[in-house]
Enzyme design. Structure first.
Site: not given
Length: 292
Positions: A46-47, A109, A135, A140, A164, A206
């Site tokens: 994401t980052t 989504y 993850y 999100r 994560k 993380i």
């Protein structure tokens, strides 16, 4: 998977003012992590703003980090999405020889049921040439991987070795730790509760903030893993204001402002994200000045 115990960082993708991948900046980011105690690198999460990168840019990021790292730290590659077959296809089409594991986000989504989440990761696990880190980031993805689903996946698939966990819910994290096998790693994906998660039996983090303050944050994690609680919490409370700052206007705008203040790379992000406000940048610069 002991090489993934400790502090991993979710690498940013620096951009030039012309909105191109800043290769020199990315090399400095990687070297900064290596020089300051980080245990492993995580690419294209994401980052990294990976959803705004082209296929060619993703490969450029991979090639740059692999080259700069030169085998010094373990690396994890983000390969995830809400189209199960597309995730499998990408996983099978990439050269993964330089990577220790794959980080795969829960489908966003679509809002799958728990059974849908299970079957998604079951299909990926059946095809994956590398160990998989789940993850979970419901803020999100709009869906939460429940502890019972994590436990089921951890028991049913040897390829699924960790999660994560970024729900920001310490109780949920503790349930994951208690319900999964002893060798399954529950890794914090939430900087603010990293230390409590480690003390509850988690395997590390993380991190986002760790990328901007690798020396301080990785030392906190090491102290926590050794059970040196008092010293670890001193570092936690010292860095906590910066954690609030970097997420105040979204990730990675905040952490890129930290990296800019530290002279590592610029703070440009790609639309629909925008750079941190001048006010927030000022707070971040003041914190950096006082703590480095």
């Amino acid at each position: 998977m002991k090489e993934l115990i400790g502090t991993g960082v979710a690498l940013v993708t620096p951009f030039t003012v012309e909105n191109e991948v800043d290769v020199a900046g990315l090399r400095r980011v990687v070297q900064f992590q290596i020089d300051n105690g980080i245990d492993y690198l995580v690419l294209l999460g994401t980052t990294a703003e990976s959803v705004t990168l082209t296929k060619e840019e993703k490969q450029l990021v991979i090639d740059t980090v692999v080259s700069e790292n030169a085998g010094r730290l373990p690396m994890v590659l983000g390969i995830g999405g809400n189209n199960t077959q597309a995730v499998i296809d990408e996983m099978n089409s990439r050269d993964l020889s330089d990577f220790t594991a794959i980080l795969s986000v829960s489908p966003m989504y679509n809002k799958p049921t728990q059974e849908g989440i299970y079957q998604h990761f079951a299909a990926i696990a059946a095809e994956s040439p590398k160990p998989i880190i789940l993850y979970n980031v419901p803020g999100r993805t709009a869906s939460n991987i429940q502890p019972e689903t994590v436990a089921r996946l951890s028991r049913d698939f040897d390829a699924i070795v960790a999660i994560k966990e970024a729900a920001g819910d310490i109780v949920q994290a503790m349930r994951m730790i208690s319900q999964t096998p002893d060798d399954f790693m529950v890794i914090s994906g939430d900087d603010m509760i990293t230390l409590p998660m480690i003390l509850a039996g988690g395997s590390g983090v993380i991190s986002v903030i760790g990328e901007g303050f690798p020396e301080m944050f990785s030392e906190m994690v090491r102290l926590g893993l050794k059970g040196e609680v008092t010293q670890a919490y001193k570092l936690h409370y010292r860095i906590a204001p910066a954690i609030d700052y970097i997420f105040a206007e979204g990730n990675p705008a905040g952490i890129k402002s930290v990296l800019e203040a530290r002279g590592i790379c610029g703070n440009s992000v790609r639309l629909p994200l925008v750079a941190a406000s001048k006010e927030l940048q000022g707070k971040i610069r003041d914190f950096v000045t006082q703590n480095t």
